[in-house]
Enzyme design. Structure first.
Site, PDB file in Angstrom:
ATOM      1  N   LYS A 179       0.816  -1.061  -0.061  1.00 47.32           N
ATOM      2  CA  LYS A 179       0.011  -0.030  -0.229  1.00 47.32           C
ATOM      3  C   LYS A 179       0.939   1.298  -0.084  1.00 47.32           C
ATOM      4  CE  LYS A 179      -3.227   2.991   2.585  1.00 47.32           C
ATOM      5  NZ  LYS A 179      -3.848   3.104   3.837  1.00 47.32           N
ATOM      6  N   GLY A 240      -7.899   8.983  10.202  1.00 40.96           N
ATOM      7  CA  GLY A 240      -8.366   9.273  11.362  1.00 40.96           C
ATOM      8  C   GLY A 240      -9.322  10.097  11.867  1.00 40.96           C
ATOM      9  N   ALA A 266      -9.580   5.709   4.594  1.00 42.64           N
ATOM     10  CA  ALA A 266      -9.199   6.868   5.425  1.00 42.64           C
ATOM     11  C   ALA A 266     -10.731   7.830   5.741  1.00 42.64           C
ATOM     12  CB  ALA A 266      -8.146   7.565   5.040  1.00 42.64           C
ATOM     13  N   GLY A 267     -10.959   7.795   6.697  1.00 42.39           N
ATOM     14  CA  GLY A 267     -11.694   8.831   7.347  1.00 42.39           C
ATOM     15  C   GLY A 267     -13.340   8.130   7.667  1.00 42.39           C
ATOM     16  N   ASN A 288      -8.759   1.597  10.122  1.00 39.00           N
ATOM     17  CA  ASN A 288      -8.309   1.372  11.222  1.00 39.00           C
ATOM     18  C   ASN A 288      -8.763   2.003  12.794  1.00 39.00           C
ATOM     19  OD1 ASN A 288      -4.618   1.348  12.209  1.00 39.00           O
ATOM     20  ND2 ASN A 288      -6.199   0.584  13.440  1.00 39.00           N
ATOM     21  N   THR A 289      -8.652   3.306  12.531  1.00 36.65           N
ATOM     22  CA  THR A 289      -8.938   4.045  13.846  1.00 36.65           C
ATOM     23  C   THR A 289     -10.577   3.845  14.168  1.00 36.65           C
ATOM     24  OG1 THR A 289      -7.406   5.701  13.095  1.00 36.65           O
ATOM     25  CG2 THR A 289      -9.015   6.488  14.816  1.00 36.65           C
TER      26      THR A 289
END
Length: 336
Positions: A179, A240, A266-267, A288-289
């Site tokens: 990635k 995040g 993301a987001g 992830n977050t």
């Protein structure tokens, strides 16, 4: 002689090979990659590569955590229902990809990733802690023969740093599916697309299969695809942030025009964001977050897994058309 190891000056006794250095530090050479003066040392050459006075040595490994469990029941059936995610010629049952950072400990990471059903996990490449020989490594907890490791370039702000990082990752584990992300701004972590294009071109030429984090810009997405990237990963919102998909129109346009998998990256903040991404036609979601910082990461991981399944099923089913006015579901004929 004096050498620099992971940024720290050390006095070592000459003669000394890379193999002897790793043994002195207490590192398993199978779990790390070594760079000497910005040149990767092949693992087969550790025993023959002698260190010299003033050498700069980098020893890196993968950080993160997680472990799988056995899939059973209706969810597993849905994930294998003739609709796999295919990336670079390999099929995956799960369309959810997860990161391995920000968890409280390895045990929580393992439980959350297992609950997510993910088969691909992103891992960061970082320096080995050469002063703590007992510090665990990711490969001590996650079997690369079970998971697909996806080394990433988190924290890289230039094409050269990103390429260098992934070449080290390939040396450490042999993986060529990677990635790529090249950041351009520390506050928003938006991608620097000029550097991303340069890095992608170099990595594809070097034989890597590149999944690439990018802006939600159709033109850039097409250039990356034409360059040979195996998956396009537009951001939903800043990394995040948990803000969800801020520009669904652009994401949909990329999905409609792409000939390679498109994954929102993301987001994402919660399960409804995942479902929206999948209903737009995205091939998958990487996050992830949203799991790691949930009050109950294991429960949130399961919610994300179910959201991917329901969103994908809704997309394949085909939603009803939107209408300007009400349309009664009960027939008017025979009304009393």
């Amino acid at each position: 002689m004096r050498v620099t190891i992971n940024g720290e000056d050390k006095l070592v006794v000459a003669p000394l090979t890379v193999e002897q250095l790793l043994a002195d530090i207490g590192l398993d050479p199978r779990k790390v990659a070594v760079e000497r003066n910005l040149e990767i040392v092949p693992r087969s050459g550790y025993g023959e590569t002698a260190l010299g006075d003033g050498d700069r040595i980098e020893i890196v490994h993968f950080i993160g955590g997680g472990a799988p469990d056995a899939d059973t029941g209706a969810e597993a059936e849905a994930e294998t229902d003739g609709d796999p995610l295919v990336i670079a010629g390999r099929s995956y049952r799960s369309r959810l990809l997860v990161g391995t950072g920000k968890y409280r400990d390895f045990e929580e990471t393992a439980r959350a990733i297992a609950a997510s059903g993910a088969e691909i996990v992103t891992v960061a490449v970082r320096r080995v802690n050469v002063t703590d020989r007992n510090k665990p490594m990711l490969v001590d907890y996650v079997d690369p023969k079970v998971y697909t490791y996806l080394p990433n370039t988190a924290g890289c702000y230039s094409a050269s740093d990103a390429v260098r990082t992934l070449r080290l990752a390939r040396e450490a584990g042999g993986w060529d599916l990677v990635k790529l992300e090249v950041l351009g701004d520390q506050q928003t972590l938006y991608p620097n697309m000029a550097e991303t294009l340069a890095a992608a071109e170099a990595l594809v030429a070097d034989g890597f299969k590149v999944m690439v984090y990018c802006s939600d810009d159709l033109i850039f997405a097409k250039r990356l695809e034409e360059m040979g990237c195996v998956a396009i990963m537009p951001l939903a919102a800043p990394i995040g942030s948990g803000l969800g998909i801020q520009n669904p129109i652009n994401v949909r346009l990329i999905v409609e025009r792409a000939r390679v998998p498109v994954l929102v990256d993301a987001g994402v903040g919660t399960a409804s964001d995942v479902a929206i991404a999948m209903e737009l036609g995205c091939d998958g979601v990487l996050l992830n977050t949203a799991i790691a910082e949930a009050k109950d990461p294991v429960a949130m991981a399961r919610a994300m897994r179910l959201a991917v399944l329901s969103g994908r099923l809704a997309y394949r089913a085909g939603r009803m058309a939107k209408k300007r006015y009400a349309d009664p579901s009960s027939p008017l004929a025979g009304l009393i």
